[in-house]
Design a protein around this motif. Structure first.
Motif, PDB file in Angstrom:
ATOM      1  N   LYS A 264      13.942 -13.327  11.818  1.00  0.00           N
ATOM      2  CA  LYS A 264      13.639 -12.317  10.823  1.00  0.00           C
ATOM      3  C   LYS A 264      12.320 -12.682  10.180  1.00  0.00           C
ATOM      4  O   LYS A 264      12.100 -13.850   9.828  1.00  0.00           O
ATOM      5  CB  LYS A 264      14.739 -12.251   9.759  1.00  0.00           C
ATOM      6  N   THR A 265      11.444 -11.710  10.034  1.00  0.00           N
ATOM      7  CA  THR A 265      10.196 -11.934   9.327  1.00  0.00           C
ATOM      8  C   THR A 265       9.958 -10.789   8.352  1.00  0.00           C
ATOM      9  O   THR A 265      10.527  -9.700   8.499  1.00  0.00           O
ATOM     10  CB  THR A 265       8.996 -12.023  10.288  1.00  0.00           C
ATOM     11  N   TYR A 266       9.144 -11.059   7.367  1.00  0.00           N
ATOM     12  CA  TYR A 266       8.782 -10.068   6.357  1.00  0.00           C
ATOM     13  C   TYR A 266       7.301  -9.735   6.528  1.00  0.00           C
ATOM     14  O   TYR A 266       6.433 -10.540   6.171  1.00  0.00           O
ATOM     15  CB  TYR A 266       9.043 -10.613   4.956  1.00  0.00           C
TER      16      TYR A 266
ATOM     17  N   HIS B 224      11.386 -16.937   2.063  1.00  0.00           N
ATOM     18  CA  HIS B 224      12.120 -16.871   3.318  1.00  0.00           C
ATOM     19  C   HIS B 224      11.430 -17.789   4.308  1.00  0.00           C
ATOM     20  O   HIS B 224      10.191 -17.846   4.376  1.00  0.00           O
ATOM     21  CB  HIS B 224      12.146 -15.441   3.865  1.00  0.00           C
TER      22      HIS B 224
ATOM     23  N   GLU C 139       7.599 -17.363   3.594  1.00  0.00           N
ATOM     24  CA  GLU C 139       7.179 -16.013   3.211  1.00  0.00           C
ATOM     25  C   GLU C 139       7.602 -15.790   1.759  1.00  0.00           C
ATOM     26  O   GLU C 139       8.751 -16.028   1.402  1.00  0.00           O
ATOM     27  CB  GLU C 139       7.830 -14.980   4.133  1.00  0.00           C
TER      28      GLU C 139
ATOM     29  N   LEU D  70       8.823 -13.919  -1.253  1.00  0.00           N
ATOM     30  CA  LEU D  70       9.580 -12.695  -1.531  1.00  0.00           C
ATOM     31  C   LEU D  70       9.552 -12.322  -3.006  1.00  0.00           C
ATOM     32  O   LEU D  70       9.530 -11.142  -3.352  1.00  0.00           O
ATOM     33  CB  LEU D  70      11.043 -12.863  -1.086  1.00  0.00           C
TER      34      LEU D  70
END
Length: 220
Positions: free
Chosen positions: A6-8, A99, A108, A110
Motif C-alpha cells: 500500500k502506498t499513499y 505509513h 509517508e 499522513l
C-alpha cells in the motif's frame, strides 16, 4: 497478482537510514531478556533505531521474479499487514502519523502533530502509548489473503501479526529498547485516527516502543 503493498500517492515522504545487520546482542541473550516494558524514559529514540525496527518487523530480505520475501513469514507470501507509526519522540522526525512504504524503506507522512493523546484514549487510557517514543499500528488489508484462503485467511492474518510483533520484541531488546504489545483498543477509533475504513482494511495490533526507564531516573 493482488498488490501486496500500500502506498499513499502525492504525500510527503521521508527516507530512512539504511538498516544494519551487523550490530546488536546475541540472539540467545535477547530471547532470555525479552520482556514487555511499559515504563519509558522521556529521551527520544534515534531515526536509526526506528529504521532498524521497521526493517526487523516488515523489511524485505530477498527478491525473486514473483515474490519479495520479508523478515516475518506470511501465508502464501501475500503480506496483508500494513505498518503505521505514531511518532511521539524520534530524533529528526516531527510528531505525527506515518505509513511505512515497505518497497522503498521510507515513511509517508499522513498527519502532522501530536496524536499520542488520541491513541491513548483509543487504547483504553493506557498511558504507555503517550509515553512511548513511538507506537506501531499494524493493520490488515484482508482481501490480499482472503482471495486465496477464504475464511481461513483470518487465522493466517492474526498469525502473521504475531510473527511481526515478536520480531519487534526481539529487535527492540537487541537495541536496548523496551516495547509492549497492546491488543486492548477501540477498533473504530484507531481506524479513524489513521484513516482506514475498518472493512477493507482493519486495525489488528499496537506496539509501544521507547527507551527503558532506569528506576529512580527521568531519562537515560
Amino acid at each position: 497478482m493482488q498488490e501486496t503493498y500500500k502506498t499513499y500517492p502525492n504525500v510527503e515522504t521521508i527516507s530512512l537510514p539504511e538498516p544494519t545487520r551487523s550490530s546488536g546482542k546475541p540472539v540467545w541473550d535477547v530471547l532470555s531478556n525479552r520482556r514487555s516494558v511499559r515504563d519509558y524514559a522521556s529521551a527520544p529514540v534515534s531515526a536509526e533505531d526506528l529504521s532498524q525496527l521497521l526493517w526487523a518487523t516488515q523489511g524485505i530480505t530477498a527478491r525473486t521474479s514473483y515474490y519479495s520475501f520479508r523478515t516475518a513469514p506470511s501465508a502464501g507470501a501475500l503480506y496483508p499487514v500494513e505498518t503505521y507509526v505514531l511518532v511521539n519522540r524520534v530524533v529528526g522526525l516531527s510528531a505525527g502519523i506515518y505509513h511505512y512504504d515497505v518497497r522503498r524503506h521510507r515513511l509517508e507522512v499522513l498527519r502532522k502533530g501530536n496524536s499520542g493523546a488520541e491513541l491513548t484514549r483509543a487504547a483504553l487510557g493506557q498511558e504507555m502509548i503517550r509515553e512511548a517514543a513511538f507506537v506501531f499500528i499494524w493493520t490488515a488489508v484482508v482481501a490480499r489473503t482472503r482471495r486465496k484462503y477464504s475464511d481461513r485467511a483470518y487465522r493466517y492474518i492474526y498469525m502473521e501479526a504475531g510473527h511481526i510483533c515478536q520480531n519487534a520484541y526481539i529487535a527492540a531488546e537487541a537495541l536496548g529498547l523496551g516495547c509492549c504489545a497492546v491488543g486492548a483498543f477501540f477498533d473504530s477509533e484507531v481506524n479513524s485516527l489513521i484513516g482506514i475504513d475498518g472493512k477493507d482494511e482493519v486495525s489488528l495490533y499496537l506496539c509501544a516502543v521507547g527507551r527503558k526507564r532506569i528506576q529512580g531516573t527521568k531519562a537515560e
